[in-house]
Scaffold this motif. Structure first.
Motif, PDB file in Angstrom:
ATOM      1  N   THR A  66     -36.336  55.336  83.688  1.00 53.68           N
ATOM      2  CA  THR A  66     -34.830  55.348  83.389  1.00 53.68           C
ATOM      3  C   THR A  66     -34.508  54.282  84.435  1.00 53.68           C
ATOM      4  OG1 THR A  66     -32.944  56.372  83.124  1.00 53.68           O
ATOM      5  CG2 THR A  66     -34.346  57.206  84.867  1.00 53.68           C
ATOM      6  N   LEU A  67     -33.595  53.528  83.941  1.00 55.77           N
ATOM      7  CA  LEU A  67     -32.923  52.614  84.673  1.00 55.77           C
ATOM      8  C   LEU A  67     -31.325  52.091  84.069  1.00 55.77           C
ATOM      9  CD1 LEU A  67     -32.961  50.004  86.646  1.00 55.77           C
ATOM     10  CD2 LEU A  67     -33.519  48.630  84.766  1.00 55.77           C
ATOM     11  N   SER A  68     -30.587  52.504  85.239  1.00 55.77           N
ATOM     12  CA  SER A  68     -28.964  52.151  85.116  1.00 55.77           C
ATOM     13  C   SER A  68     -28.650  51.159  86.037  1.00 55.77           C
ATOM     14  CB  SER A  68     -28.089  53.500  85.099  1.00 55.77           C
ATOM     15  OG  SER A  68     -28.714  54.542  84.335  1.00 55.77           O
ATOM     16  N   GLN A  69     -27.665  50.320  85.720  1.00 51.81           N
ATOM     17  CA  GLN A  69     -27.136  49.273  86.456  1.00 51.81           C
ATOM     18  C   GLN A  69     -25.549  49.162  86.245  1.00 51.81           C
ATOM     19  OE1 GLN A  69     -28.356  46.785  88.669  1.00 51.81           O
ATOM     20  NE2 GLN A  69     -26.384  47.020  89.133  1.00 51.81           N
ATOM     21  N   PHE A  70     -24.754  49.527  87.210  1.00 49.67           N
ATOM     22  CA  PHE A  70     -23.146  49.495  87.010  1.00 49.67           C
ATOM     23  C   PHE A  70     -22.829  48.163  87.914  1.00 49.67           C
ATOM     24  CE2 PHE A  70     -24.964  53.683  86.983  1.00 49.67           C
ATOM     25  CZ  PHE A  70     -24.331  54.123  85.957  1.00 49.67           C
ATOM     26  N   VAL A  71     -21.885  47.617  87.249  1.00 48.66           N
ATOM     27  CA  VAL A  71     -21.066  46.287  87.541  1.00 48.66           C
ATOM     28  C   VAL A  71     -19.685  46.451  87.586  1.00 48.66           C
ATOM     29  CG1 VAL A  71     -21.019  43.837  87.558  1.00 48.66           C
ATOM     30  CG2 VAL A  71     -23.152  44.865  87.037  1.00 48.66           C
ATOM     31  N   ARG A  72     -19.059  46.337  88.668  1.00 52.38           N
ATOM     32  CA  ARG A  72     -17.680  46.154  88.621  1.00 52.38           C
ATOM     33  C   ARG A  72     -16.998  44.808  88.225  1.00 52.38           C
ATOM     34  NH1 ARG A  72     -14.934  47.016  94.185  1.00 52.38           N
ATOM     35  NH2 ARG A  72     -15.981  49.128  93.901  1.00 52.38           N
ATOM     36  N   VAL A  73     -16.597  44.650  86.938  1.00 50.81           N
ATOM     37  CA  VAL A  73     -16.186  43.371  86.313  1.00 50.81           C
ATOM     38  C   VAL A  73     -14.872  43.023  87.000  1.00 50.81           C
ATOM     39  CG1 VAL A  73     -17.797  43.685  84.493  1.00 50.81           C
ATOM     40  CG2 VAL A  73     -15.655  44.603  84.238  1.00 50.81           C
ATOM     41  N   ARG A  74     -14.058  43.960  87.191  1.00 50.50           N
ATOM     42  CA  ARG A  74     -12.593  43.553  87.686  1.00 50.50           C
ATOM     43  C   ARG A  74     -12.161  44.955  88.365  1.00 50.50           C
ATOM     44  NH1 ARG A  74      -8.411  42.187  82.956  1.00 50.50           N
ATOM     45  NH2 ARG A  74      -7.043  42.294  84.845  1.00 50.50           N
ATOM     46  N   ASP A  75     -10.770  44.830  88.838  1.00 48.90           N
ATOM     47  CA  ASP A  75     -10.188  46.001  89.622  1.00 48.90           C
ATOM     48  C   ASP A  75     -10.105  47.124  88.622  1.00 48.90           C
ATOM     49  OD1 ASP A  75      -9.990  44.526  92.013  1.00 48.90           O
ATOM     50  OD2 ASP A  75      -7.892  44.115  91.611  1.00 48.90           O
ATOM     51  N   ASN A  76     -10.958  48.118  88.794  1.00 49.70           N
ATOM     52  CA  ASN A  76     -10.859  49.448  88.316  1.00 49.70           C
ATOM     53  C   ASN A  76     -11.590  49.335  86.757  1.00 49.70           C
ATOM     54  OD1 ASN A  76      -9.217  50.680  90.197  1.00 49.70           O
ATOM     55  ND2 ASN A  76      -7.234  49.986  89.216  1.00 49.70           N
ATOM     56  N   MET A 132     -22.190  51.251  78.559  1.00 47.83           N
ATOM     57  CA  MET A 132     -20.757  51.913  78.785  1.00 47.83           C
ATOM     58  C   MET A 132     -19.673  50.955  79.382  1.00 47.83           C
ATOM     59  SD  MET A 132     -19.144  53.162  81.796  1.00 47.83           S
ATOM     60  CE  MET A 132     -20.499  52.942  82.986  1.00 47.83           C
ATOM     61  N   VAL A 133     -18.506  51.358  79.049  1.00 47.38           N
ATOM     62  CA  VAL A 133     -17.354  50.746  79.748  1.00 47.38           C
ATOM     63  C   VAL A 133     -16.222  51.775  80.250  1.00 47.38           C
ATOM     64  CG1 VAL A 133     -15.165  49.039  79.305  1.00 47.38           C
ATOM     65  CG2 VAL A 133     -17.473  48.704  78.354  1.00 47.38           C
ATOM     66  N   ARG A 134     -15.867  51.523  81.197  1.00 48.07           N
ATOM     67  CA  ARG A 134     -14.985  52.725  81.926  1.00 48.07           C
ATOM     68  C   ARG A 134     -14.027  52.151  82.905  1.00 48.07           C
ATOM     69  NH1 ARG A 134     -18.725  56.115  84.430  1.00 48.07           N
ATOM     70  NH2 ARG A 134     -18.714  54.815  86.539  1.00 48.07           N
ATOM     71  N   LYS A 135     -12.680  52.796  82.712  1.00 46.75           N
ATOM     72  CA  LYS A 135     -11.476  52.301  83.538  1.00 46.75           C
ATOM     73  C   LYS A 135     -11.176  53.687  84.322  1.00 46.75           C
ATOM     74  CE  LYS A 135      -6.863  50.850  83.343  1.00 46.75           C
ATOM     75  NZ  LYS A 135      -7.111  49.880  84.458  1.00 46.75           N
ATOM     76  N   ARG A 136     -10.923  53.062  85.732  1.00 45.49           N
ATOM     77  CA  ARG A 136     -10.294  54.097  86.742  1.00 45.49           C
ATOM     78  C   ARG A 136      -8.966  54.125  86.921  1.00 45.49           C
ATOM     79  NH1 ARG A 136     -12.603  53.006  91.520  1.00 45.49           N
ATOM     80  NH2 ARG A 136     -12.178  54.935  92.367  1.00 45.49           N
ATOM     81  N   PHE A 137      -8.460  55.373  87.080  1.00 41.06           N
ATOM     82  CA  PHE A 137      -7.052  55.463  87.370  1.00 41.06           C
ATOM     83  C   PHE A 137      -7.085  56.319  88.671  1.00 41.06           C
ATOM     84  CE2 PHE A 137      -7.238  55.204  83.028  1.00 41.06           C
ATOM     85  CZ  PHE A 137      -6.258  54.314  82.688  1.00 41.06           C
ATOM     86  N   ARG A 138      -6.214  56.220  89.626  1.00 42.11           N
ATOM     87  CA  ARG A 138      -6.046  56.890  90.771  1.00 42.11           C
ATOM     88  C   ARG A 138      -4.780  56.736  91.464  1.00 42.11           C
ATOM     89  NH1 ARG A 138      -9.832  57.129  96.285  1.00 42.11           N
ATOM     90  NH2 ARG A 138      -8.774  58.869  97.382  1.00 42.11           N
TER      91      ARG A 138
END
Length: 211
Positions: A66-76, A132-138
């Protein structure tokens, strides 16, 4: 590594006949994890390769990657790509086949697939990939809140649904949306609403850590 097991499966258990045998095997398990955090990562790589050769009668192989790659494309905002591949010899017993379905919230769960119930598929060949596309809030002023995010995901894969029949394959497509919250106590929480061409709607939920 090398291990030797004495296996006994009671007669009448689902999918199994009365089994009692010695199972010597050699195995290889390698993991690379460069994610910045295990829950809601926004950058990094996770890779795992697993191989096992069993010297019971008959001999057989069990291979999984299994392989997963995560990239921050812009803030959050984070984009994740993932892929999974598995192969088990046709001679392998049912208890050593690959199981697919569920959200893989715990390490011993089946291979995750949205819109499919846990352990719904028992296969000896599989390949799948997704995005997967994800937006973070904090809110930094909330000390107890580590992360809050929403996301959407899609996954497609091909599986042989009948291990005893060579060449019988099925395509499955699944997608979903989720809400994710990480608090200092009780820890990570998630709620996902998913669907696939096998199920109209499934809801997954989990609270806490897996060990």
């Amino acid at each position: 590594g090398y291990q030797f097991e004495r296996l006994h499966v009671r007669k009448g258990a689902p999918l199994f006949a009365d089994v009692s045998e010695n199972v010597p095997n050699v195995w290889f398990d390698w993991t690379l994890d460069t994610r910045n955090k295990p829950f809601l990562p926004d950058q990094g790589l996770f890779m795992r390769l697993r191989a096992k050769r069993v010297f019971a009668m008959p001999d057989y192989y069990h291979l999984f990657g299994t392989l997963s790659q995560f990239v921050r494309v812009r803030d959050n905002w984070t984009v994740g790509l993932n892929g999974t591949w598995g192969y088990v010899s046709a001679a392998a017993p049912a208890y050593d086949h690959l199981y697919v379905g569920g959200a893989e919230h715990f390490g011993v769960a089946a291979v995750a697939f949205p819109g499919v119930s846990r352990d719904a598929l028992r296969v000896t060949r599989m390949a799948s990939g997704g995005i997967m596309v994800r937006k973070r809030f904090r809110d930094p002023s909330v000390e107890a809140l580590r992360d809050l995010a929403v996301g959407a995901f899609y996954r497609a894969g091909i599986f042989n649904r009948a291990p005893s029949l060579v060449g019988v394959d099925e395509w499955i497509h699944g997608l979903g949306v989720g809400m994710y919250l990480d608090r200092r106590f009780p820890g990570p929480m998630r709620l996902e609403v998913t669907g696939s061409n096998r199920n109209t709607l499934l809801i997954y939920g989990a609270v806490g850590y897996a060990f």
